[in-house]
Enzyme design. Structure first.
Site, PDB file in Angstrom:
ATOM      1  N   ALA A 293       0.850  -1.194   0.000  1.00 41.02           N
ATOM      2  CA  ALA A 293       0.000   0.000   0.000  1.00 41.02           C
ATOM      3  C   ALA A 293       0.882   1.239   0.000  1.00 41.02           C
ATOM      4  O   ALA A 293       1.927   1.265   0.649  1.00 41.02           O
ATOM      5  CB  ALA A 293      -0.930   0.020   1.208  1.00 41.02           C
ATOM      6  N   ASP A 294       0.447   2.243  -0.732  1.00 41.89           N
ATOM      7  CA  ASP A 294       1.118   3.539  -0.718  1.00 41.89           C
ATOM      8  C   ASP A 294       0.474   4.492   0.280  1.00 41.89           C
ATOM      9  O   ASP A 294       1.091   5.475   0.669  1.00 41.89           O
ATOM     10  CB  ASP A 294       1.095   4.153  -2.114  1.00 41.89           C
ATOM     11  CG  ASP A 294       2.039   3.426  -3.054  1.00 41.89           C
ATOM     12  OD1 ASP A 294       3.114   3.967  -3.335  1.00 41.89           O
ATOM     13  OD2 ASP A 294       1.700   2.321  -3.501  1.00 41.89           O
TER      14      ASP A 294
END
Length: 395
Positions: A293-294
């Site tokens: 995930a960013d």
């Protein structure tokens, strides 16, 4: 590559210059000659590790990941502007690595004397302006924004100390940036351990098969990786049956980078097209989906490489646990839900061209978001951090 080779085998793969990865056995003497178009790639000893960046005080080099797997080339980063350009051009990518390279590019520039001519107050302003500029390179990844906020606040506190000088402020900021390297590696190993333990406890089988998307390994972090770190930990425990990695169109981070890391680590793996994930879940015994995930927002919605959302939908349909692995630095409680996340739009050429050759019909419109948002209710396995594994509502 279904079995692990001994460490002394010179066929261990790693960064090389050449025509790509040769996955089969070497040709025996007297056999059919290898075609000239596919020379045997040079391979380092198995003890060497993949590095997205190389740093020593005053010098930073980043691996240009756009050239992998054909070439391994490290590019010198002399300051903030070059760091911004390397991040924007995706020479370096992965939310943790983006933050580290950004802060270290500032450390390199400070080491060279930048910002020192206007005293302590002027240096503090230079640091804050440089950090704000770095955040604009790829705004969806929250790690850089969070690092900029924390480092900026740290610099202000240091500058306010009566005994502080411009020189001491510079040294403190450089040390802060350097400490990110060790912390990222330490956190990634904890993510791997927590995720492997949780996944195994939830599985009825002794060994598990994992499907992953994009690249979340050593090339996306300071080392070890997040989602790929979970896979590495499972493999080290002898509990990993197989990995399926997607090609991750349109930039092919899975085919170019994740496949590269899996082969390098001798992890049993198969590359599939993004459009094959549903049938793979149905027919290949996938135990869990683990992605990175960013950004993770307050309600547990997550932004990750485009294509993640459809994986979560398919996993839900097939009753397969869906995990997100990310350091706590990727969590952004300032945003209430995924709809608030700014999604980066990439150049149309990434979708219409392959290696500079146009493959799409001229004149066609292009929509090329770099990320999509996975709603928290589809994250059925949990969110894996260095602090443990949490349900989205527990964040």
């Amino acid at each position: 590559f279904q079995r692990r080779r001994p460490a002394r085998d010179p066929a261990a793969l790693g960064p090389q210059r050449g025509a790509g990865l040769a996955l089969g056995p070497r040709q025996p003497r007297g056999g059919a000659p290898r075609p000239r178009s596919a020379p045997e790639p040079r391979r380092p000893p198995a003890a060497m590790s993949l590095e997205s960046l190389r740093y020593r005080r005053g010098a930073l080099r980043v691996l240009d990941q756009r050239l992998l797997p054909q070439r391994s080339c490290y590019e010198h980063i002399g300051g903030v502007r070059q760091g911004w350009e390397a991040i924007r051009a995706m020479k370096v990518r992965g939310a943790p690595a983006i933050a580290i390279v950004g802060c270290l590019s500032l450390a390199v520039e400070l080491h060279g004397g930048a910002g020192m001519g206007q005293g302590k107050a002027g240096l503090e302003t230079f640091i804050r302006d440089s950090l704000s500029y770095l955040v604009t390179a790829r705004p969806t990844a929250v790690n850089m924004a969070r690092a900029a906020e924390e480092l900026g606040a740290f610099a202000s506190r240091e500058a306010q100390r009566e005994e502080a000088t411009a020189e001491s402020l510079r040294e403190s900021v450089i040390q802060w940036a350097e400490a990110m390297l060790e912390k990222d590696l330490r956190d990634n190993r904890r993510i791997g351990e927590h995720g492997a333990r949780h996944l195994l406890q939830a599985s009825p089988r002794d060994t598990v098969t994992v499907l992953t998307h994009c690249n979340t390994g050593s090339l996306a972090t300071a080392g070890y990786g997040t989602a790929l770190g979970v896979i590495r930990s499972l493999h080290a425990l002898g509990r990993l049956e197989h990995v399926y990695c997607t090609e991750t169109r349109p930039y092919n981070q899975g085919a170019r980078l994740t496949a590269y890391e899996l082969v390098y680590e001798h992890i049993p793996a198969t590359l599939i097209a993004d459009s094959m994930v549903s049938v793979a879940m149905k027919e290949k015994g996938v135990s869990a989906v683990v992605v990175g995930a960013d950004r993770v927002v307050a309600n547990g919605d997550t932004a990750n490489k485009v294509g993640t959302y459809q994986l979560a939908i398919a996993a839900k349909h097939h009753g397969i646990p869906f995990y997100v692995a990310a350091p706590s630095t990727s969590c952004d409680p300032s945003l209430a839900e995924g709809a608030d996340i700014v999604i980066e739009e990439r150049p149309s050429q990434e979708l219409t061209d392959v290696n500079g050759v146009r493959i799409a019909a001229p004149g066609i419109g292009v929509w090329n978001p770099a990320f999509d948002v996975t709603p928290h209710e589809l994250i059925t396995g949990g969110i894996i951090t260095e602090l443990g594994v949490f349900r989205p509502e527990e964040l």
